[in-house]
Design a protein around this motif. Sequence first.
Motif, PDB file in Angstrom:
ATOM      1  N   ALA A  53      -0.350 -11.913  -2.659  1.00  0.00           N
ATOM      2  CA  ALA A  53       0.054 -13.159  -3.310  1.00  0.00           C
ATOM      3  C   ALA A  53      -1.188 -13.956  -3.686  1.00  0.00           C
ATOM      4  CB  ALA A  53       0.949 -13.969  -2.389  1.00  0.00           C
ATOM      5  N   VAL A  56      -0.348 -19.832  -2.067  1.00  0.00           N
ATOM      6  CA  VAL A  56       0.399 -20.073  -0.840  1.00  0.00           C
ATOM      7  C   VAL A  56       0.760 -21.555  -0.761  1.00  0.00           C
ATOM      8  CG1 VAL A  56      -1.745 -20.343   0.478  1.00  0.00           C
ATOM      9  CG2 VAL A  56       0.403 -19.903   1.681  1.00  0.00           C
ATOM     10  N   VAL A 135      -5.237 -17.493  -0.034  1.00  0.00           N
ATOM     11  CA  VAL A 135      -4.134 -17.022   0.801  1.00  0.00           C
ATOM     12  C   VAL A 135      -4.627 -16.541   2.169  1.00  0.00           C
ATOM     13  CG1 VAL A 135      -2.275 -15.323   0.968  1.00  0.00           C
ATOM     14  CG2 VAL A 135      -2.766 -16.424  -1.222  1.00  0.00           C
ATOM     15  N   TYR A 166       4.918 -17.729  -0.470  1.00  0.00           N
ATOM     16  CA  TYR A 166       3.830 -16.987  -1.110  1.00  0.00           C
ATOM     17  C   TYR A 166       4.271 -16.622  -2.529  1.00  0.00           C
ATOM     18  CZ  TYR A 166       1.994 -16.501   3.618  1.00  0.00           C
ATOM     19  OH  TYR A 166       1.514 -16.751   4.874  1.00  0.00           O
ATOM     20  N   HIS A 223       3.223 -12.153   2.468  1.00  0.00           N
ATOM     21  CA  HIS A 223       2.107 -12.436   1.564  1.00  0.00           C
ATOM     22  C   HIS A 223       1.740 -11.231   0.702  1.00  0.00           C
ATOM     23  CE1 HIS A 223       0.400 -10.486   5.041  1.00  0.00           C
ATOM     24  NE2 HIS A 223      -0.756 -10.337   4.431  1.00  0.00           N
TER      25      HIS A 223
END
Length: 239
Positions: A53, A56, A135, A166, A223
């Motif tokens: 990702a 966040v 992230v 995410y 994520h």
Amino acid sequence: MDTQSNRGLTIIGGAIFLGLVAFGFLLSNAAITFKEYERTVTEKGLSEQEHLADVVIWPIQFSEASNRLENIYTSLESSAQKVHTFLTENGFKEDEISISAPLVTDKSAQRYGGSNDSEFRYVATQTVTVYSEKVEEVRLVMTQLADLGKQGITLSGDEYQNRTEYLFNSLNEIKPQMIEDATKEARAVAEKFAEDSNSELGKVKTAYQGQFSISPQDNNNPHIKNIRVVSTVVYYLSN
């Protein structure tokens, strides 16, 4: 005279008959050719990739309780400042941090509920949110939340309402390659089908690109995003 007329009519009738036979033959061949041309095979091609990702959203919610309204606002302000300091000391910039307005509940003003059983009249929550493209750094700082507890901050909020989100915003960058991969896979399967059926794969009749889907790898790794697309391609077949 009659004989010549009959002979002429016979010739004309024969010519018409032969013409009809020839026309029927041509139509028959055209129909067979058209039918063969309409032979098709439909195949699907899948393209799937995993990506981290790139954004966040991390909400940190904390709560305070008191019997005096002014005290609860003072406590919230102090807690918000501690959370803000905790985040800046861990490398987050001001534009990555936002603080929401406090939400205060007066239990004595509620129509329903056991306000007489509650130790405190006022209960309040507030949220500090991190919106960042870092992230991995955010995930590392998440493991240090106990430091806020040691400073007397009561972290609150359930996993659903205040869960970390995410996002993957770089889909347009990988779309062309994924569509190409999906189309290649569909063609490879179609070529194998044509080979097994003693046919030759022709041109594309129609093609449909499915929607891209983005989902977490699993519950423990939200994520990591699984991106997939399915393309459906219809090919002509010939002998």
